[in-house]
Design an enzyme around this catalytic site. Sequence first.
Site, PDB file in Angstrom:
ATOM      1  N   GLU A  87       9.609  -4.485  12.647  1.00 56.32           N
ATOM      2  CA  GLU A  87       9.281  -3.014  11.693  1.00 56.32           C
ATOM      3  C   GLU A  87       7.989  -2.378  12.653  1.00 56.32           C
ATOM      4  O   GLU A  87       6.521  -3.228  12.157  1.00 56.32           O
ATOM      5  CB  GLU A  87       8.961  -4.089  10.511  1.00 56.32           C
ATOM      6  CG  GLU A  87       8.566  -2.033   9.114  1.00 56.32           C
ATOM      7  CD  GLU A  87       8.310  -2.565   7.956  1.00 56.32           C
ATOM      8  OE1 GLU A  87       8.232  -3.916   8.171  1.00 56.32           O
ATOM      9  OE2 GLU A  87       9.024  -2.270   7.412  1.00 56.32           O
ATOM     10  N   LYS A 124      -1.106  -6.871  -9.779  1.00 55.93           N
ATOM     11  CA  LYS A 124      -1.767  -7.279  -8.073  1.00 55.93           C
ATOM     12  C   LYS A 124      -2.019  -6.105  -7.163  1.00 55.93           C
ATOM     13  O   LYS A 124      -0.698  -6.603  -6.281  1.00 55.93           O
ATOM     14  CB  LYS A 124      -2.286  -8.537  -7.363  1.00 55.93           C
ATOM     15  CG  LYS A 124      -3.395  -8.822  -6.678  1.00 55.93           C
ATOM     16  CD  LYS A 124      -3.892  -8.017  -5.809  1.00 55.93           C
ATOM     17  CE  LYS A 124      -3.388  -8.470  -4.465  1.00 55.93           C
ATOM     18  NZ  LYS A 124      -3.741  -7.372  -4.113  1.00 55.93           N
ATOM     19  N   CYS A 170       9.630   1.239   2.943  1.00 53.12           N
ATOM     20  CA  CYS A 170      10.856   0.456   3.808  1.00 53.12           C
ATOM     21  C   CYS A 170      11.789   1.174   4.155  1.00 53.12           C
ATOM     22  O   CYS A 170      12.827   0.676   3.979  1.00 53.12           O
ATOM     23  CB  CYS A 170      10.756  -0.560   2.600  1.00 53.12           C
ATOM     24  SG  CYS A 170      11.255   0.155   0.780  1.00 53.12           S
ATOM     25  N   GLU A 199      -5.425  -3.469  -1.907  1.00 51.08           N
ATOM     26  CA  GLU A 199      -6.596  -3.399  -2.285  1.00 51.08           C
ATOM     27  C   GLU A 199      -7.268  -2.240  -1.096  1.00 51.08           C
ATOM     28  O   GLU A 199      -8.173  -1.517  -1.107  1.00 51.08           O
ATOM     29  CB  GLU A 199      -6.975  -4.648  -1.753  1.00 51.08           C
ATOM     30  CG  GLU A 199      -6.764  -5.119  -0.526  1.00 51.08           C
ATOM     31  CD  GLU A 199      -6.185  -5.856  -0.120  1.00 51.08           C
ATOM     32  OE1 GLU A 199      -4.887  -6.115  -0.729  1.00 51.08           O
ATOM     33  OE2 GLU A 199      -5.618  -6.759   0.875  1.00 51.08           O
ATOM     34  N   SER A 221       5.859  -6.956   3.430  1.00 53.83           N
ATOM     35  CA  SER A 221       5.955  -7.615   4.395  1.00 53.83           C
ATOM     36  C   SER A 221       7.081  -8.410   4.228  1.00 53.83           C
ATOM     37  O   SER A 221       6.695  -9.298   3.813  1.00 53.83           O
ATOM     38  CB  SER A 221       4.621  -7.472   5.811  1.00 53.83           C
ATOM     39  OG  SER A 221       3.652  -8.576   5.054  1.00 53.83           O
ATOM     40  N   PHE A 243       0.693  -1.279  -0.321  1.00 53.01           N
ATOM     41  CA  PHE A 243       0.176   0.037  -0.062  1.00 53.01           C
ATOM     42  C   PHE A 243       0.672   1.372   0.260  1.00 53.01           C
ATOM     43  O   PHE A 243       0.483   2.364  -0.113  1.00 53.01           O
ATOM     44  CB  PHE A 243      -0.856  -0.269   1.294  1.00 53.01           C
ATOM     45  CG  PHE A 243      -0.440   0.421   2.654  1.00 53.01           C
ATOM     46  CD1 PHE A 243      -0.269   1.646   2.704  1.00 53.01           C
ATOM     47  CD2 PHE A 243       0.129  -0.467   3.715  1.00 53.01           C
ATOM     48  CE1 PHE A 243       0.459   1.975   3.859  1.00 53.01           C
ATOM     49  CE2 PHE A 243       0.840   0.021   4.311  1.00 53.01           C
ATOM     50  CZ  PHE A 243       1.335   1.261   4.936  1.00 53.01           C
TER      51      PHE A 243
END
Length: 497
Positions: free
Chosen positions: A382, A173, A281, A176, A226, A149
């Site tokens: 994280e 993909k 990240c 969402e 992740s 995301f």
Amino acid sequence: MNLIEHFINGKITKGSSKNKSKVFNPATGDQSAEVNLASKADVDQAVQKAKQAFTSWSIKPPMQRARIMFKFKELIEKNSDELIKLIVSEHGKIYEDAKGSLARGLEVVEFACGIPHLLKGEFAENVGTDVDSWSIRQPLGVCAGITPFNFPAMVPMWMFPMAIACGNTFILKPSEKDPSCSIKLAQLFKEAGLPDGVFNVVNGNKEAVDALLTNKDVVAISFVGSTPVAKYIYENAAKNEKRVQALGGAKNHCIIMPDCDLDQAVNGLMGAAYGSAGERCMAQSVAVAVGKIGDQLVKKIVKKVEALKIGPGMDKNSEMGPLVTKEHLEKVRGYIDLGVKEGAKLVVDGRNIKLQGYEKGFYIGGCLFDNVDKKMKIYKEEIFGPVLSVVRVKDFNSAVNLVNDHEFGNGTSIYTRDGDVGRTFASKIKVGMVGINIPIPVPVAYHSFGGWKRSLFGDQHMHGPEGVRFYTKLKTITSKWPKGMASDPEFVMPTLN
Ligand code: NAD
């Protein structure tokens, strides 16, 4: 309610599944749309279309592919304001930051415009008498990308421009949580002249991902997200005989040496820790204070964290926007509660901020922990929020060991004026991307992006030369033209003399 669908074979497509997921505007906390979640059948249909398109796309001369890429670049530039607003409205980051991330994605399209040159092979004349040998790189087939995301434009753009320029077809993909940007990019690519079926977007969750992992016509998977999901993707893609690169989570350390320019380091750290509300990240979430610099460092950061301007991403005065969802906000708050319980000193507490007029938005203020210990969960895991942990160590070697012992190895930086220290750090550190007096060392598009250890499963980094290698396979040809009399059969290993 606005409905976000799929983009398959050059068209917006509804798909067969009734499953949907909610999309929110993080600034207001209101639901802004619903997104259709693809079923296995929807994914299989997209793969079939991509497979059909591969036949003609893979043999299109690279120069013709590059011309479409040039046009795509122009269209992204022309539509950048709309793309940036889509990022802000679904992710929450501030407009200027979203603009920067789109520019970093666009860099990859620019790099991919040079594909005829990048695909040139190698030729060796006379490897034996009258024998020549050359190598070429050919596309793989249908490739898929699964993205997180936090960069709804940039991370997909690390993947699909490279894959498509190399002659593959692609299924994206996206997350969402913020899918609209990917659909808009697909529409612009079609407008640029990309044939139908070459670039497809299927929205969805685990069901769509599993359908991509098990479809035998998908030959390569690129993943960013992740670490637990990256590991799952790596294992299952490999089990299904696919090429795979799976980039995972991070815990990036910024080493502050006593000789550094402290104001420069603090300003660098502020942007790297709190920019995009820490949802990067490459965010620097651990400041490692070496020697006696700790007190001064914390004093300077406190003032700046307390002064952070928090607000909606579209407000020009905001320096930090909201987090992506209510669930993520709760997760980050949970980590701050945990840090307090674990005994770290919470010097700035941003948990309870309220913004007038935006009471339902997913905001949290900047948080700063001092005296964080390497055994604490807030150090090991994280957090992916605007939370900076200060760890104090006695010397440079202890700082290097701390970084090298951490399970993640995405990015790291050092602030120092000592060239020898900087050079030793770059050489000894077990991390994929290293900055020396640079807070966020994200490689430009013509280098490659990737971490080490549990920040990347697979062998190749993304975009740049590594991207070309990942999305092509090598073929080496050895040839000799018949000359005069046929030669006698040979029953020993040829040595080509
Ligand atoms: P995520 O792992 O939750 O989701 C990433 C993608 O995987 C999404 O498309 C999601 O739909 C899908 N997914 C989620 N759960 C799944 C499951 N169980 N099985 C199959 N697919 C699943 O990550 P996120 O929360 O969207 O993104 C944040 C994470 O991404 C952070 O850990 C961050 O460090 C990481 N990230 C890494 C890099 C990098 O370059 N290493 C870059 C950006 C983000």
